[in-house]
Design a protein around this motif. Structure first.
Motif, PDB file in Angstrom:
ATOM      1  N   ILE A 145      -2.002   1.216  -0.280  1.00  0.00           N
ATOM      2  CA  ILE A 145      -3.083   1.002   0.691  1.00  0.00           C
ATOM      3  C   ILE A 145      -2.742  -0.145   1.630  1.00  0.00           C
ATOM      4  CG2 ILE A 145      -5.477   0.204   0.911  1.00  0.00           C
ATOM      5  CD1 ILE A 145      -6.084   1.961  -1.589  1.00  0.00           C
ATOM      6  N   ALA A 148      -0.212   0.917   4.146  1.00  0.00           N
ATOM      7  CA  ALA A 148      -0.784   1.835   5.135  1.00  0.00           C
ATOM      8  C   ALA A 148      -1.696   1.115   6.118  1.00  0.00           C
ATOM      9  CB  ALA A 148      -1.546   2.958   4.430  1.00  0.00           C
ATOM     10  N   TYR A 149      -2.585   0.275   5.626  1.00  0.00           N
ATOM     11  CA  TYR A 149      -3.631  -0.277   6.482  1.00  0.00           C
ATOM     12  C   TYR A 149      -3.335  -1.675   7.003  1.00  0.00           C
ATOM     13  CZ  TYR A 149      -6.226   3.827   5.287  1.00  0.00           C
ATOM     14  OH  TYR A 149      -6.607   5.128   5.152  1.00  0.00           O
ATOM     15  N   VAL A 150      -2.422  -2.392   6.392  1.00  0.00           N
ATOM     16  CA  VAL A 150      -2.076  -3.721   6.896  1.00  0.00           C
ATOM     17  C   VAL A 150      -0.774  -3.660   7.694  1.00  0.00           C
ATOM     18  CG1 VAL A 150      -1.512  -6.101   6.256  1.00  0.00           C
ATOM     19  CG2 VAL A 150      -3.308  -4.886   5.039  1.00  0.00           C
ATOM     20  N   GLY A 152       0.675  -0.800   8.677  1.00  0.00           N
ATOM     21  CA  GLY A 152       0.682   0.357   9.566  1.00  0.00           C
ATOM     22  C   GLY A 152       1.761   1.377   9.247  1.00  0.00           C
ATOM     23  N   ILE A 173      -2.982   6.719  -2.451  1.00  0.00           N
ATOM     24  CA  ILE A 173      -3.831   6.239  -1.360  1.00  0.00           C
ATOM     25  C   ILE A 173      -5.209   6.889  -1.446  1.00  0.00           C
ATOM     26  CG2 ILE A 173      -4.149   6.235   1.149  1.00  0.00           C
ATOM     27  CD1 ILE A 173      -1.071   5.856   1.364  1.00  0.00           C
ATOM     28  N   LEU A 177      -8.463   4.691  -2.213  1.00  0.00           N
ATOM     29  CA  LEU A 177      -9.566   4.596  -1.252  1.00  0.00           C
ATOM     30  C   LEU A 177     -10.894   5.027  -1.877  1.00  0.00           C
ATOM     31  CD1 LEU A 177      -7.851   5.864   2.023  1.00  0.00           C
ATOM     32  CD2 LEU A 177      -8.552   3.515   1.473  1.00  0.00           C
TER      33      LEU A 177
END
Length: 185
Positions: A145, A148-150, A152, A173, A177
């Protein structure tokens, strides 16, 4: 961009090519790491447009300083990332802005003129809860995660970094989530 796990990007060769004036080499570095480098800048300056400007300036610096890169002192990728990081920190310092890092998040939010004190407090609580929920995840889900989200990263890039099958990373993921939504509920 690397297409398979056996096709490893050679940062050192790309930097040496930049030093020789090969503009294509700079483009290959950007294609390889641009999203991740934007994530580095964004974590520091906290505004996307500013982070994009920082990244542009950092790539100009990479281009002009490529001849000073010394592989005996460290890896090319690390050198590139340090230039972006230092450029972002220099920008943040020169603009006399607070850097919302780690436990200083509330101080940085309080300095945001768009948030009132109650909104800043509520956001700080949410961020604290999110941190606690992330800590509660197993390491593979949490790492996926965050990549993916920090940073990119795409699912494929995460699979390469973690040396795990793509389907497994997607499942981590998705399940992570779901767990975060339940925890934040």
């Amino acid at each position: 961009m690397a297409t398979a796990t056996t096709d490893i990007f050679d940062y050192e060769a790309a930097l040496h090519a930049c030093a020789r004036g090969d503009q294509g080499a700079l483009r290959r570095i950007y294609d390889q790491d641009g999203r991740r480098l934007l994530g580095v800048a964004l974590r520091i300056v906290r505004q996307r447009q500013v982070a994009e400007d920082v990244l542009h300036d950092a790539f100009l610096s990479i281009w002009t300083r490529a001849g000073t890169f010394d592989p005996a002192r460290g890896a090319g990728r690390g050198w590139i990332h340090s230039i972006v990081r230092n450029q972002a920190i220099s920008f943040a310092r020169s603009s006399d802005r607070e850097l919302p890092l780690g436990d200083d998040v509330l101080a940085g939010l309080a300095a945001d003129p768009g948030l009132g004190p109650e909104e800043a407090f509520a956001l700080g609580e949410d961020l604290g809860r999110l941190r606690d929920c992330l800590v509660g995840l197993d390491a593979s889900k949490r790492t996926s995660i965050l990549y993916a989200y920090v940073d990119g990263c795409s699912h494929s890039e995460i699979a390469q970094r973690l040396r795990s099958p793509l389907g497994t990373v997607k499942a981590w993921i998705q399940r992570g989530l779901k767990s975060l939504r339940e925890c934040m509920g």
